[in-house]
Write a protein that holds these residues in place. Structure first.
Motif, short mmCIF file in Angstrom:
data_model
loop_
_atom_site.label_atom_id
_atom_site.label_comp_id
_atom_site.label_asym_id
_atom_site.label_seq_id
_atom_site.Cartn_x
_atom_site.Cartn_y
_atom_site.Cartn_z
N ILE A 12 0.96 -1.27 0.32
CA ILE A 12 0.09 0.00 0.04
C ILE A 12 1.36 1.42 0.19
CG2 ILE A 12 -1.35 1.13 1.43
CD1 ILE A 12 -3.13 -0.64 0.19
N GLU A 13 1.80 1.23 0.74
CA GLU A 13 2.80 2.26 0.33
C GLU A 13 3.22 2.47 -0.59
OE1 GLU A 13 2.26 4.77 3.33
OE2 GLU A 13 1.19 3.50 4.00
N ASP A 14 3.86 1.92 -1.76
CA ASP A 14 4.39 1.76 -2.61
C ASP A 14 3.09 2.15 -3.18
OD1 ASP A 14 6.97 0.35 -2.26
OD2 ASP A 14 5.53 -1.74 -2.05
N LEU A 15 1.85 1.99 -3.31
CA LEU A 15 0.68 2.52 -4.52
C LEU A 15 0.66 3.89 -3.26
CD1 LEU A 15 -1.32 -0.45 -4.53
CD2 LEU A 15 0.69 0.08 -6.36
N ARG A 16 0.76 4.94 -2.97
CA ARG A 16 0.44 5.83 -1.97
C ARG A 16 1.15 6.94 -2.73
NH1 ARG A 16 -3.02 5.30 1.49
NH2 ARG A 16 -2.89 3.91 3.08
N PRO A 17 2.78 7.31 -3.40
CA PRO A 17 3.23 8.27 -4.27
C PRO A 17 2.67 7.94 -5.77
CG PRO A 17 4.98 6.54 -3.78
CD PRO A 17 3.37 5.99 -2.75
N ARG A 51 -6.47 11.28 -4.42
CA ARG A 51 -5.09 12.36 -3.77
C ARG A 51 -5.60 11.72 -1.92
NH1 ARG A 51 -3.07 15.51 -6.34
NH2 ARG A 51 -3.60 16.50 -9.03
N ALA A 52 -6.73 11.61 -1.78
CA ALA A 52 -7.01 10.84 -0.13
C ALA A 52 -6.28 9.78 0.05
CB ALA A 52 -8.91 11.13 0.13
N PHE A 53 -6.63 9.12 -0.97
CA PHE A 53 -5.48 7.52 -0.92
C PHE A 53 -4.28 7.53 -1.05
CE2 PHE A 53 -3.10 4.21 -2.83
CZ PHE A 53 -3.23 2.95 -1.60
N ALA A 54 -3.56 8.87 -1.76
CA ALA A 54 -2.52 8.92 -1.25
C ALA A 54 -1.68 9.46 0.07
CB ALA A 54 -1.88 9.85 -2.48
N ASP A 55 -2.75 11.03 0.61
CA ASP A 55 -2.53 11.48 1.80
C ASP A 55 -2.94 10.56 2.85
OD1 ASP A 55 -1.40 12.98 0.45
OD2 ASP A 55 -3.52 14.23 0.38
N TYR A 97 -5.61 0.01 -6.31
CA TYR A 97 -5.98 -1.87 -6.33
C TYR A 97 -5.07 -2.17 -6.98
CZ TYR A 97 -9.54 0.03 -4.02
OH TYR A 97 -11.72 0.09 -3.12
N THR A 98 -3.99 -1.44 -7.25
CA THR A 98 -2.77 -2.21 -8.59
C THR A 98 -2.80 -3.66 -7.84
OG1 THR A 98 -2.31 0.07 -9.18
CG2 THR A 98 -0.76 -2.31 -9.80
N HIS A 99 -2.33 -4.49 -9.04
CA HIS A 99 -2.67 -6.02 -7.10
C HIS A 99 -0.42 -6.26 -7.51
CE1 HIS A 99 -6.15 -6.95 -7.78
NE2 HIS A 99 -6.84 -6.96 -9.18
N PRO A 100 -0.26 -6.58 -6.28
CA PRO A 100 0.48 -6.91 -5.62
C PRO A 100 1.75 -7.94 -6.57
CG PRO A 100 0.01 -7.80 -4.14
CD PRO A 100 -1.59 -7.22 -5.50
N ALA A 140 8.56 13.48 -16.28
CA ALA A 140 9.25 14.66 -15.25
C ALA A 140 8.75 14.68 -14.04
CB ALA A 140 10.32 16.10 -16.30
N GLN A 141 7.55 14.39 -13.81
CA GLN A 141 6.81 15.16 -12.60
C GLN A 141 7.04 13.41 -11.63
OE1 GLN A 141 6.02 17.94 -11.51
NE2 GLN A 141 7.17 18.59 -13.89
N ALA A 142 7.18 12.40 -12.40
CA ALA A 142 7.43 11.24 -11.40
C ALA A 142 8.20 10.98 -10.60
CB ALA A 142 7.73 10.21 -12.86
N SER A 143 7.85 10.52 -9.29
CA SER A 143 9.09 11.21 -8.24
C SER A 143 9.93 9.20 -8.50
CB SER A 143 8.55 10.58 -6.82
OG SER A 143 8.01 9.61 -6.81
N PRO A 144 11.01 9.47 -7.92
CA PRO A 144 11.87 8.07 -7.96
C PRO A 144 11.36 7.52 -7.07
CG PRO A 144 13.21 10.49 -6.85
CD PRO A 144 12.10 10.40 -7.19
N GLU A 145 10.21 7.32 -6.39
CA GLU A 145 9.46 6.82 -5.67
C GLU A 145 8.97 5.55 -6.92
OE1 GLU A 145 10.49 8.56 -1.72
OE2 GLU A 145 9.54 8.76 -4.04
N VAL A 146 7.99 6.06 -8.06
CA VAL A 146 7.14 5.83 -9.06
C VAL A 146 8.22 5.07 -9.50
CG1 VAL A 146 5.98 6.68 -10.56
CG2 VAL A 146 5.34 8.38 -8.78
N ARG A 147 8.80 5.67 -10.05
CA ARG A 147 10.04 5.35 -11.16
C ARG A 147 10.37 3.88 -11.05
NH1 ARG A 147 12.52 8.13 -14.99
NH2 ARG A 147 11.64 10.58 -14.95
#
Length: 176
Positions: A12-17, A51-55, A97-100, A140-147
């Motif tokens: 879940i914490e991977d999916l927030r960013p 955004r609410a899920f991300a937060d 809901y991206t499956h792991p 360009a907007q993708a954070s290192p976590e997204v990448r």
């Protein structure tokens, strides 16, 4: 680097960013949908839910329902660019809901909000170059976590047409 074979591919914490980035991407196309359907708030609600899920929000039935409502808005839009913008919003909310699992199909869920937003912008402008510019913005907007999330997933199968090209360009950029 050694990884724990028992660790889940995604948490879940991977999916927030990813959800935050997805909302940012989808929001850029939202005016295209709202110009065609100014009284339909479903895509805007989907972006807010992302955004609410991300937060630190929870994955709930309500979040899933909001994502499906934006999907319905896309079907009802009556305009290809507006439909793509609503699909971007749907995909942003559904990111939670991206499956792991290591599946190239799951990469589509991660990349979908940016690719559909780029498609909406290209269709609205009437030229593919605008979609490519939007993909460059999303990369360009993708954070290192997204990448890092994208890089941990298997590569997706090449798609066809303009949308497939946008997905491919996005994936290549995020895997660098």
């Amino acid at each position: 680097m050694t990884s724990d074979p028992d660790a889940p591919l995604l948490t879940i914490e991977d999916l927030r960013p990813v959800a935050r980035w997805a909302a940012d991407c989808a929001e850029r196309a939202l005016p295209i949908f709202e110009a065609k359907a100014p009284d339909d708030t479903r895509p805007r609600e989907a972006i807010a839910a992302s955004r609410a899920f991300a937060d630190s929000g929870m994955r709930t039935a309500a979040l899933r329902k909001i994502a499906w409502a934006a999907h319905a808005a896309a079907r009802e839009a009556g305009d290809p660019a507006a439909a793509a913008a609503a699909r971007a919003a749907c995909a942003a909310a559904a990111t939670a809901y991206t499956h792991p699992i290591a599946s190239s199909h799951q990469v589509n869920h991660i990349l979908g909000p940016a690719a559909y937003a780029a498609q909406a912008i290209a269709l609205s402008a009437g030229e593919a170059g605008h979609g490519e510019a939007e993909i460059h913005w999303a990369i360009a907007q993708a954070s290192p976590e997204v990448r890092h999330v994208v890089q941990r997933m298997p590569e997706r199968a090449p798609g066809k047409g303009q949308l497939g090209a946008l997905f491919l360009q996005l994936e290549i950029g995020l895997r660098r």
